[in-house]
Design an enzyme around this catalytic site. Structure first.
Site, PDB file in Angstrom:
ATOM      1  N   ARG A  80       0.859  -1.196   0.000  1.00  0.00           N
ATOM      2  CA  ARG A  80       0.000   0.000   0.000  1.00  0.00           C
ATOM      3  C   ARG A  80       0.893   1.243   0.000  1.00  0.00           C
ATOM      4  O   ARG A  80       1.577   1.522   0.987  1.00  0.00           O
ATOM      5  CB  ARG A  80      -0.906  -0.010   1.234  1.00  0.00           C
ATOM      6  CG  ARG A  80      -1.721   1.254   1.343  1.00  0.00           C
ATOM      7  CD  ARG A  80      -2.637   1.282   2.558  1.00  0.00           C
ATOM      8  NE  ARG A  80      -3.229   2.605   2.597  1.00  0.00           N
ATOM      9  CZ  ARG A  80      -3.208   3.438   3.635  1.00  0.00           C
ATOM     10  NH1 ARG A  80      -2.663   3.062   4.784  1.00  0.00           N
ATOM     11  NH2 ARG A  80      -3.744   4.622   3.544  1.00  0.00           N
ATOM     12  N   HIS A 124      -3.394  10.714   0.292  1.00  0.00           N
ATOM     13  CA  HIS A 124      -2.924  10.578   1.671  1.00  0.00           C
ATOM     14  C   HIS A 124      -2.445  11.964   2.122  1.00  0.00           C
ATOM     15  O   HIS A 124      -1.256  12.182   2.339  1.00  0.00           O
ATOM     16  CB  HIS A 124      -1.820   9.521   1.744  1.00  0.00           C
ATOM     17  CG  HIS A 124      -1.515   9.006   3.119  1.00  0.00           C
ATOM     18  ND1 HIS A 124      -1.582   7.673   3.466  1.00  0.00           N
ATOM     19  CD2 HIS A 124      -1.105   9.630   4.254  1.00  0.00           C
ATOM     20  CE1 HIS A 124      -1.217   7.501   4.732  1.00  0.00           C
ATOM     21  NE2 HIS A 124      -0.925   8.694   5.234  1.00  0.00           N
ATOM     22  N   ASN A 290      -7.390   1.558   9.851  1.00  0.00           N
ATOM     23  CA  ASN A 290      -6.066   1.863  10.397  1.00  0.00           C
ATOM     24  C   ASN A 290      -6.258   1.989  11.901  1.00  0.00           C
ATOM     25  O   ASN A 290      -7.112   2.758  12.343  1.00  0.00           O
ATOM     26  CB  ASN A 290      -5.549   3.226   9.905  1.00  0.00           C
ATOM     27  CG  ASN A 290      -5.345   3.295   8.401  1.00  0.00           C
ATOM     28  OD1 ASN A 290      -5.546   2.313   7.696  1.00  0.00           O
ATOM     29  ND2 ASN A 290      -4.942   4.454   7.920  1.00  0.00           N
ATOM     30  N   GLU A 363      -3.549  -0.183   8.154  1.00  0.00           N
ATOM     31  CA  GLU A 363      -2.381   0.285   8.921  1.00  0.00           C
ATOM     32  C   GLU A 363      -2.468  -0.237  10.344  1.00  0.00           C
ATOM     33  O   GLU A 363      -3.534  -0.227  10.950  1.00  0.00           O
ATOM     34  CB  GLU A 363      -2.332   1.815   9.038  1.00  0.00           C
ATOM     35  CG  GLU A 363      -1.843   2.539   7.830  1.00  0.00           C
ATOM     36  CD  GLU A 363      -1.778   4.053   8.049  1.00  0.00           C
ATOM     37  OE1 GLU A 363      -1.574   4.509   9.197  1.00  0.00           O
ATOM     38  OE2 GLU A 363      -1.944   4.764   7.050  1.00  0.00           O
TER      39      GLU A 363
END
Ligand code: IFM
Length: 467
Positions: A80, A124, A290, A363
Site C-alpha cells: 500500500r 494521503h 487503520n 495500517e
C-alpha cells in the site's frame, strides 16, 4: 517467558506493508510535481519538530527499485503506497503531468514483476496547494476535483492495479488539519472543521464511482479508528466519550456503510442533502481500518487543555482526552493495548452486521526509535512484541467472526511522521537520513519469517498454530 505458539491465518490472507507519498518520496520539486498543502505547512516556522520537511524524506522517488527489492525479500503479498496528487495533477485540476504518472508506471510495473500486488491510496493528505488555497477540503469543489483525479489515475492503471483505496484517514485531516491546526493546512476551527469531513466523504464516494467508470475495481477506504473508552462510569464522562466516539469513529464509517450520519451529530452538522449520502454510501468492496491504540475520553477538565502528540487541544471542547495508564507505551507515548484492537473490530461487527463488507487492516504498527547497534543490527524487539500481540488480537477477532482479509503493517520504512518530522520511527526498515542507508530491523526478519511460515505450513494445518 515464552509466548504461546502463533496462530495460523487463512492461506489466502494478504500480508502487506504501507507507506505514503509525502512521507517517503522526497523529490518535491522534480519532474513537474506541484506544491502541496504539506510543502506550505512545513515551510512555516515552528510547525514541524526540528523544522523537518519531506523535501528528501527517504528519497524513495530515486530509490524505489531498492525499496521494491526489500519488499520482495520480505515476502509480502501487497504494498500500500499513495499516489501524490500534485505529482500527477500539479494544480489539482486539468492537465496531467506525464512525468508524474511515469514515476508510478515504473513503481507499479516493478512491483508486479516482483510478484507484489500494488494496493495504492489515491490521496494521503497532500492536497495540491492551489486547491488548498481555494479552501481545500472546506470547499465542496475539492471533492469534484478529486473525482476527476481518481478517474485519471483509474483510467491509466485499471489494467494493472487490482486493489484500490480512495482516501486515507479523513478523521485525521479533519481533526488535526482543520480542527486543531496540528497538521496541514494548520487551521484551528474546532467544530467548524466538520464540513471538511463531509467533503472528504463525498470525495470518497465520487472517487469510488470515478474509479469504477474507469474500469478499476476492488475498492475500499482507509479510515482511522480507535476503541473509545470512557474515563469513568459517571454520566458526564459517558456522554463526552459517546460524543467523541461519534466524531472520531462513526461519523466516518456510518455514512459509508449505512448511508446516514450518526443522529447524535445532527446539531453539529450543516443540513446534508440525501443525494450526498447516496454518493457517500456507494457500495465498496471492502472497508479499511487503520488502528494503533484506544482513546480514553472524559468530560472537559476545567481550564486544562488535553494534549495530542504533545500539542494542546482547545480547552473549550466538550470532551477531554485522558492518559491511558497501566500499559506499556511506544516511543511516541502511545499506549500499547492489543485487546482494544479486538474490541474495535468486534464493535464494527456489532454495529454494522450484514452491512459490513470484508475488512482489511490498512495500517497498524508502532514508533520505536531503536537504531543500529555496534554491529549495525537494529534490535527492535518492542516492535516485534507490539506487532505479534496485535496480530494475535486480530486473529481473535477473526475467530469471533470478523471477516478480515489482510494486514498492512505501518510502515515499510522509517519516514517523515508529519508534525513530529523524523523524530518517530515506524519502519520495519531503518533509514539513516544522512546517507539513505536502509537496514532491515529485527522486526523485518520476524515479519518475513511469520509470512513465510504461515504460507509454507503443512497442508491440513488450517486452524492451528505455526510451529
Ligand atoms: O504516519 C501515519 C500515517 O500517515 C497515517 N496513519 C498513522 C501513521 C502513524 O502516525
Amino acid at each position: 517467558m515464552d509466548k504461546p505458539a502463533f496462530p495460523t491465518f487463512p492461506r489466502n490472507f494478504s500480508w502487506g506493508v504501507s507507506t505514503a507519498a509525502y512521507q517517503i518520496e522526497g523529490a518535491v520539486a522534480e519532474d513537474g510535481r506541484g506544491p502541496s498543502s504539506w510543502d506550505a505547512f512545513v515551510a512555516q516556522p515552528g510547525r514541524v519538530v526540528n523544522g523537518d520537511t519531506g523535501e528528501v524524506a527517504c528519497d524513495h522517488y530515486h530509490r524505489y527499485r531498492e525499496d521494491t527489492a526489500l519488499m520482495k525479500d520480505l515476502g509480502i503479498d501487497a504494498y500500500r503506497f499513495s499516489f501524490s496528487w500534485p505529482r500527477i495533477q500539479p494544480g489539482g485540476r486539468g492537465a496531467v503531468n506525464a512525468a508524474g504518472l511515469g514515476f508510478y508506471d515504473k513503481l507499479v510495473d516493478g512491483l508486479l514483476e516482483a510478484g507484489i500486488t500494488p494496493a495504492p491510496t489515491l490521496f494521503h493528505w497532500d492536497t495540491p496547494l492551489e486547491l488548498e488555497e481555494a479552501g481545500g477540503w472546506l470547499n465542496r469543489d475539492t471533492a469534484e476535483r478529486f473525482a476527476e483525479y481518481a478517474g485519471i489515475v483509474g483510467g491509466h492503471f485499471a489494467d494493472r492495479i487490482p486493489q484500490w483505496i480512495t482516501i486515507n484517514e479523513p478523521v485525521v485531516l479533519t481533526m488535526l488539519g482543520y480542527g486543531a491546526g496540528i497538521q496541514a493546512p494548520g487551521l484551528a476551527l474546532g467544530f467548524e472543521a466538520l464540513p471538511a469531513a463531509h467533503h472528504l466523504l463525498l470525495a470518497h464516494g465520487l472517487g469510488v464511482q470515478a474509479l469504477r467508470s474507469a474500469g478499476a475495481g476492488n475498492i475500499g477506504i482507509a479510515n482511522n479508528h480507535a476503541a473509545t473508552w470512557p474515563a469513568s462510569e459517571h454520566e458526564e464522562d459517558l456522554q463526552a466519550a459517546g460524543l467523541y466516539d461519534n466524531i472520531a469513529n462513526w461519523i466516518f464509517a456510518d455514512p459509508i456503510l449505512t448511508g446516514a450520519y450518526p443522529p447524535e451529530l445532527e446539531p453539529f452538522l450543516p443540513p446534508v442533502p440525501d443525494a450526498d449520502l447516496a454518493v457517500i454510501s456507494t457500495p465498496i468492496d471492502w472497508y479499511g481500518i487503520n488502528s494503533y491504540n484506544p482513546t480514553l475520553v472524559g468530560a472537559p477538565t476545567a481550564g486544562e487543555a488535553a494534549l495530542v502528540d504533545g500539542h494542546e487541544l482547545d480547552a473549550s471542547l466538550p470532551f477531554s482526552l485522558r492518559e491511558i495508564e497501566g500499559y506499556p507505551r511506544t516511543d511516541f507515548d502511545w499506549p500499547v493495548v492489543p485487546a482494544a484492537f479486538t474490541e474495535l473490530l468486534l464493535a464494527f461487527k456489532d454495529r454494522y452486521g450484514e452491512k459490513l463488507p470484508p475488512i482489511y487492516i490498512t495500517e497498524n504498527g508502532a514508533a520505536f526509535n531503536d537504531g543500529p547497534d555496534g554491529e549495525g543490527r537494529v534490535r527492535d524487539s518492542r516492535r516485534i512484541d507490539y506487532t505479534d500481540a496485535h496480530l494475535r488480537a486480530l486473529k481473535a477477532a477473526m475467530d469471533a467472526g470478523v471477516d478480515v482479509r489482510g494486514y498492512f503493517h505501518w510502515s515499510l520504512l522509517d519516514n517523515f511522521e508529519w508534525a513530529v518530522g523524523f523524530s518517530q520511527r515506524f519502519g520495519l526498515v531503518h533509514v539513516d537520513y544522512e546517507t539513505q542507508k536502509r537496514t532491515p530491523k529485527d522486526s523485518y526478519h520476524w515479519y518475513q519469517e511469520l509470512i513465510r511460515s504461515n504460507k509454507e505450513r503443512p497442508a491440513g494445518n488450517d486452524e492451528g498454530t505455526l510451529s
